[in-house]
Design a protein around this motif. Structure first.
Motif, mmCIF file in Angstrom:
data_model
loop_
_atom_site.group_PDB
_atom_site.id
_atom_site.type_symbol
_atom_site.label_atom_id
_atom_site.label_comp_id
_atom_site.label_asym_id
_atom_site.label_seq_id
_atom_site.Cartn_x
_atom_site.Cartn_y
_atom_site.Cartn_z
ATOM 1 N N ASN A 175 0.822 -1.214 0.000
ATOM 2 C CA ASN A 175 0.000 0.000 0.000
ATOM 3 C C ASN A 175 0.853 1.260 0.000
ATOM 4 O O ASN A 175 0.544 2.240 -0.661
ATOM 5 N N LEU A 176 1.936 1.200 0.760
ATOM 6 C CA LEU A 176 2.806 2.371 0.848
ATOM 7 C C LEU A 176 3.475 2.645 -0.505
ATOM 8 O O LEU A 176 3.575 3.786 -0.937
ATOM 9 N N GLN A 183 1.191 4.358 -2.829
ATOM 10 C CA GLN A 183 1.081 5.794 -2.562
ATOM 11 C C GLN A 183 2.317 6.552 -3.041
ATOM 12 O O GLN A 183 2.215 7.622 -3.601
ATOM 13 N N ARG A 195 -15.150 -5.738 -1.071
ATOM 14 C CA ARG A 195 -15.303 -4.706 -0.037
ATOM 15 C C ARG A 195 -14.724 -5.143 1.309
ATOM 16 O O ARG A 195 -14.662 -4.342 2.227
ATOM 17 N N PHE A 231 -11.897 -5.444 1.976
ATOM 18 C CA PHE A 231 -10.631 -4.741 2.165
ATOM 19 C C PHE A 231 -10.863 -3.264 2.468
ATOM 20 O O PHE A 231 -9.934 -2.501 2.609
ATOM 21 N N VAL A 232 -12.134 -2.874 2.537
ATOM 22 C CA VAL A 232 -12.475 -1.487 2.867
ATOM 23 C C VAL A 232 -13.042 -1.483 4.277
ATOM 24 O O VAL A 232 -14.154 -1.941 4.498
ATOM 25 N N PHE A 271 -9.589 2.454 6.993
ATOM 26 C CA PHE A 271 -8.419 1.971 6.261
ATOM 27 C C PHE A 271 -8.868 1.118 5.082
ATOM 28 O O PHE A 271 -9.755 0.280 5.221
ATOM 29 N N THR A 272 -8.251 1.364 3.945
ATOM 30 C CA THR A 272 -8.533 0.532 2.782
ATOM 31 C C THR A 272 -7.239 -0.148 2.337
ATOM 32 O O THR A 272 -6.240 0.530 2.086
ATOM 33 N N ASP A 273 -7.266 -1.456 2.272
ATOM 34 C CA ASP A 273 -6.109 -2.209 1.786
ATOM 35 C C ASP A 273 -6.249 -2.291 0.268
ATOM 36 O O ASP A 273 -6.757 -3.265 -0.285
ATOM 37 N N TYR A 274 -5.803 -1.209 -0.388
ATOM 38 C CA TYR A 274 -6.031 -1.098 -1.825
ATOM 39 C C TYR A 274 -5.402 -2.239 -2.613
ATOM 40 O O TYR A 274 -5.998 -2.758 -3.556
ATOM 41 N N SER A 332 -4.564 -5.359 -1.843
ATOM 42 C CA SER A 332 -5.273 -6.647 -1.758
ATOM 43 C C SER A 332 -6.615 -6.544 -2.484
ATOM 44 O O SER A 332 -7.076 -7.501 -3.108
#
Lengths: 284, 419
Positions: free
Chosen positions: A46-47, A50, A238, A240-241, A245-248, A250
């Motif tokens: 995720n990082l 970004q 969903r 992961f939402v 926090f959203t684990d985009y 995954s």
């Protein structure tokens, strides 16, 4: 400059060719780049997503796909989505092909008015029907079952499917049906032996819309079910939402897995879909 | 192709025919089954401790009461579902109730269980004073206070040190100087966002600024009060001159939080629930994070934003046994020892009195300190105004940030929706 058949291409021909490929390249870029970005992002952290959204993954995170399958229970949801989308598609096509046959090929009082009432359903936002559908599903004791979704998706798709099938059936020449009548075909045989087989392209077009609706639908799947045994893929995505926090990455992995069938359906049936749409647009 | 499609259809039909028509869970004789739809599932930080608590409760009340968690991912979708169920007059047995003006309207109906009498007894002593009162409307308490939020300013002390700023700015002038120093060091000062359902990070900045201008009673003032325009001017400056990232307009919580975690921005706002995320994904930023009150813009300083985040509610019922079972579960969930377990595991704060253990997260302790040092606590913009006004906030903010609306017009847009 030589053409395919060995003839010389003029400057304007060459320009037209270059222009054609530029246009095709433009649409190819805008169609495929998001998909490729999605695929690459599904292998990042995720990082990383970004910080370097357009770079290749530093380390390919297969774990995202493991998360996609394990956390959301994707295999079961996948199976449920196949069942719900397929059965609702079949049911919708059975009902609407018969309805469209009557509206397109028969004459009876209030025909146009009744057709308009059915087609007006296309204009009703499905979100406005949430409370009635919820009450009805509970009253029928179907809450938290695949049937709740199958029947709801079928009901929601009746207007659009009737519209497509009606437009298509109207284009079939009357002479074919008349010949069948002369040969002794009954009312049902006119439908099952003549009109239905000739409406194959229309059926595929309407079926594709209904299938993709069932495949992508989220809000009714959430409203009408509660356990994983009766839920569909969109709910899995969903997972992961969460609230803050959203684990985009995954989630992207789950999305990649879920769009594969849609792409497969389109790859196998795209000729008929395009033909059906063009036919409806020109003759409907 | 036809054969493949036919086979697929037959297989699908066979599968659906073998799926039970009704999906009700098997129930033992005399056992009361309570369905508990919640969004504390999946990757939510409270998913595991809540599941553990429910499992312990079920073991403790085996054959008598069984609580079944219904996993409802996606908080917004969950709220839509609950609101639809309540609108249809069929609330779930137990559920997470969003304590906002929109959902409090359901207090006027009789679909919610009334806990007023139970909360008059010894159970009341478990709660931090004030939260039961906030959950009481017209003398009736139809939801039980549970999770609360506190959203101080998070700042990266390492980035501040790199820019030569030793302390977090106490005034807006010092804040601007610090922002200039950060920019000179190549660091973007603040995380902002206009996206999501409520432009969360920026909405929190705005609420802090409004609190500094209007004091403890700021939310009793109408939006037409000039202080709201003044606060918008300050917020606008945070969007200008490189004070935030270029993707803030349209960005969501992932964008604003991501920049802070990545060390791109030096200041951010969020609640304690974010601790677990930053600790796992960005340990360096986590280690450098400190908390502070917002810089003083008006007459007030040192306040914090505190709010009820999630209450617990239940469907009203005439069945006395079911009612008792619900209350037993509510009391179990709000038991200080159980709350402590969830708090320490998830990093969340609660409306219940409990002591953090010795090995609690240091940043979570910072939150407790920030709460205790607050000169006063006010709610959020999103808690004060209905959901449509909150939704408009992000749209209006984006327009203002893009230069399409002035601060006065930004507030006008909010007023228009509020009317």
């Amino acid at each position: 400059m030589n053409g395919i058949a060995g003839t010389r291409l003029t400057f304007s021909d060459a320009t037209a060719k270059v222009g054609k490929w530029l246009v095709l390249g433009f649409f190819f870029f805008f169609t495929f780049v998001p998909l490729i970005w999605l695929l690459l992002s599904s292998f990042k952290t995720n990082l990383e997503l970004q910080m370097r959204p357009f770079a290749l993954p530093a380390v390919w995170q297969i774990q995202n796909y493991v998360n996609a399958i394990q956390i959301s229970g994707l295999p079961r949801l996948f199976l449920n989505s196949v069942v719900v989308s397929s059965v609702s598609t079949v049911l919708t096509l059975v009902v609407t092909s018969m309805a469209a046959f009557v509206f397109a090929r028969e004459k009876f009082p209030l025909q146009q008015a009744l057709l308009n009432v059915i087609l007006a359903g296309v204009l009703v936002p499905i979100i406005a029907l949430m409370a009635p559908y919820f009450r009805l599903t509970n009253a029928l004791k179907l809450y938290d079952s695949l049937w709740a979704l199958i029947l709801t998706y079928t009901a929601i798709n009746l207007p659009i499917s009737t519209f497509l099938m009606h437009g298509f059936m109207k284009t079939i020449p009357k002479e074919l049906e008349e010949a069948a009548v002369i040969d002794g075909a009954s009312f049902f045989q006119r439908f099952s032996r003549v009109i239905f087989p000739l409406s194959r392209v229309g059926l595929v077009t309407a079926g594709t819309f209904v299938f993709l609706f069932g495949w992508n639908e989220f809000i009714y799947a959430l409203l009408l079910t509660s356990r994983i045994q009766s839920r569909t893929l969109q709910l899995g995505i969903r997972f992961f939402v969460s609230q803050f926090f959203t684990d985009y990455t995954s989630m992207f992995a789950a999305i990649v897995l879920t769009i594969i069938p849609s792409i497969a359906v389109y790859v196998f049936l795209h000729e008929k879909i395009i033909k059906g749409l063009a036919s409806g647009a020109l003759k409907g | 192709m036809r054969r493949i499609i036919s086979t697929l259809i037959v297989v699908a039909l066979a599968l659906v025919m073998t799926t039970p028509l009704m999906a009700t869970a098997p129930q033992e004789e005399g056992e009361i089954v309570l369905n508990f739809p919640t969004f504390w599932v999946g990757q939510d930080s409270k998913a595991e401790p809540i599941a553990d608590l429910v499992e312990s409760f079920n073991a403790e009340h085996a054959s008598e009461i069984r609580v079944v968690i219904e996993a409802n991912p996606d908080t917004d979708g969950y709220r839509d579902k609950i609101n639809t169920q309540m609108a249809a007059g069929q609330a779930p047995d137990i559920f997470v109730f969003a304590p906002d003006p929109t959902t409090f309207q359901y207090y006027d109906s009789d679909i919610l269980m009334d806990f007023t009498e139970e909360l008059q007894g010894s159970w009341r002593n478990d709660f931090v004073p004030g939260y039961i009162e906030e959950s009481t409307k017209n003398g009736r308490t139809k939801s039980v206070p549970y999770e609360i939020g506190l959203t101080p300013i998070w700042y990266n002390s390492e980035l501040f040190a790199q820019a030569g700023v030793d302390e977090f700015p106490a005034t807006i002038e010092e804040f601007q100087d610090a922002a200039d120093a950060l920019k000179a060091a190549g660091i973007v000062p603040t995380s902002q966002m206009t996206g999501g359902s409520n432009a969360w990070t920026s909405m929190l900045w705005y609420s802090h600024i409004v609190g500094s201008l209007g004091g403890p009673d700021v939310w009793s003032k109408p939006l037409s009060d000039p202080l709201f325009v003044e606060a918008a001017e300050v917020l606008l400056r945070m969007y200008q001159d490189g004070n935030t990232t270029r993707d803030a307009v349209g960005g969501d919580a992932g964008v604003s939080g991501g920049h802070y975690m990545a060390g791109n921005t030096a200041m951010f706002i969020n609640g304690p629930w974010y601790i677990g995320r930053i600790r796992g994904d960005a340990p360096e930023t986590y280690a450098a994070t400190r908390l502070a009150p917002a810089p003083q813009v008006g007459d007030y300083y040192g306040h914090q934003l505190g709010f009820m985040l999630s209450n617990l509610a239940a469907a009203n019922t005439d069945d006395e046994r079911k009612r008792d079972a619900v209350i037993t579960f509510m009391q179990y969930m709000t038991d200080p020892d159980n709350v402590k377990l969830v708090s320490e595991a998830a990093g969340s704060l609660f409306a219940i009195k409990y002591e953090l253990g010795a090995d609690a997260d240091p940043l979570q302790r910072e939150f407790v300190r920030a709460a205790s040092e607050a000169t006063f606590v006010i709610g959020l913009f999103s808690s004060r105004y209905p959901v449509d006004v909150v939704a408009e906030f992000g749209q209006a903010l984006a327009a203002m940030a893009l230069g399409e609306a002035t601060p006065a017009e930004f507030v006008e847009m909010l007023i228009e929706v509020n009317n």
